[in-house]
Design a protein around this motif. Structure first.
Motif, PDB file in Angstrom:
ATOM      1  N   PHE A  68       0.828  -1.204   0.000  1.00 33.72           N
ATOM      2  CA  PHE A  68       0.000   0.000   0.000  1.00 33.72           C
ATOM      3  C   PHE A  68       0.863   1.255   0.000  1.00 33.72           C
ATOM      4  N   TYR A  69       1.892   1.297   0.864  1.00 26.51           N
ATOM      5  CA  TYR A  69       2.740   2.484   0.947  1.00 26.51           C
ATOM      6  C   TYR A  69       3.532   2.733  -0.331  1.00 26.51           C
ATOM      7  N   SER A  71       2.225   2.118  -3.348  1.00 26.66           N
ATOM      8  CA  SER A  71       1.234   2.218  -4.426  1.00 26.66           C
ATOM      9  C   SER A  71       0.996   3.659  -4.872  1.00 26.66           C
ATOM     10  N   THR A  73      -1.952   4.820  -5.171  1.00 33.44           N
ATOM     11  CA  THR A  73      -3.047   5.295  -4.309  1.00 33.44           C
ATOM     12  C   THR A  73      -2.479   6.043  -3.104  1.00 33.44           C
ATOM     13  N   TYR A  74      -1.455   5.485  -2.474  1.00 32.56           N
ATOM     14  CA  TYR A  74      -0.853   6.141  -1.308  1.00 32.56           C
ATOM     15  C   TYR A  74      -0.208   7.466  -1.716  1.00 32.56           C
ATOM     16  N   LYS A  75       0.481   7.471  -2.853  1.00 30.11           N
ATOM     17  CA  LYS A  75       1.109   8.706  -3.337  1.00 30.11           C
ATOM     18  C   LYS A  75       0.050   9.777  -3.594  1.00 30.11           C
ATOM     19  N   LEU A  77      -2.692  10.201  -2.033  1.00 32.11           N
ATOM     20  CA  LEU A  77      -3.242  10.732  -0.777  1.00 32.11           C
ATOM     21  C   LEU A  77      -2.581  12.053  -0.394  1.00 32.11           C
ATOM     22  N   GLU A  78      -1.308  12.230  -0.779  1.00 32.39           N
ATOM     23  CA  GLU A  78      -0.577  13.465  -0.462  1.00 32.39           C
ATOM     24  C   GLU A  78      -0.981  14.640  -1.348  1.00 32.39           C
ATOM     25  N   PHE A  96      -7.138   1.400  -4.752  1.00 30.72           N
ATOM     26  CA  PHE A  96      -5.929   0.595  -4.570  1.00 30.72           C
ATOM     27  C   PHE A  96      -5.968  -0.650  -5.458  1.00 30.72           C
TER      28      PHE A  96
END
Length: 103
Positions: A68-69, A71, A73-75, A77-78, A96
């Motif tokens: 997840f970190y 991915s 998707t995680y990027k 989020l920022e 995700f």
């Protein structure tokens, strides 16, 4: 903790579908911590039409977090413009599972 799911098909990423149905044993994606229990479910479902079944298993929690970190998707989020920061858990999971980095 490792989870298992007996199925007539391979499940790479289960879909989380929110519903108003809350009764036990209704629609859902059922898992167990027992490989044997998942295997027994598959064996009960095999027949002439379905001759092969699968016991799907989860990946370890740390490996899932690493995926997840790393991915997109995680990027995202920022990034303010993506509005991912206001998504709920189901929407984030759906993004995700669409993520190209899942292979």
């Amino acid at each position: 903790m490792k989870l298992y799911h007996g199925s007539l098909e391979v499940v790479k990423a289960p879909r989380i579908i929110p519903t108003g149905h809350t009764a036990a044993y209704g629609n859902g994606f059922y898992t167990t911590t027992s490989f044997n229990q998942a295997e027994k479910w598959v064996k009960r479902k095999l027949n002439e039409e379905h001759k092969i079944g699968y016991v799907n298993h989860s990946i370890p929690m740390l490996e899932a977090l690493r995926e997840f970190y790393q991915s997109d998707t995680y990027k995202n989020l920022e990034q303010e413009y993506t509005k991912f920061w206001h998504y709920g858990p189901v929407a984030l999971y759906q993004e995700f599972t669409k993520d190209d980095s899942l292979g």
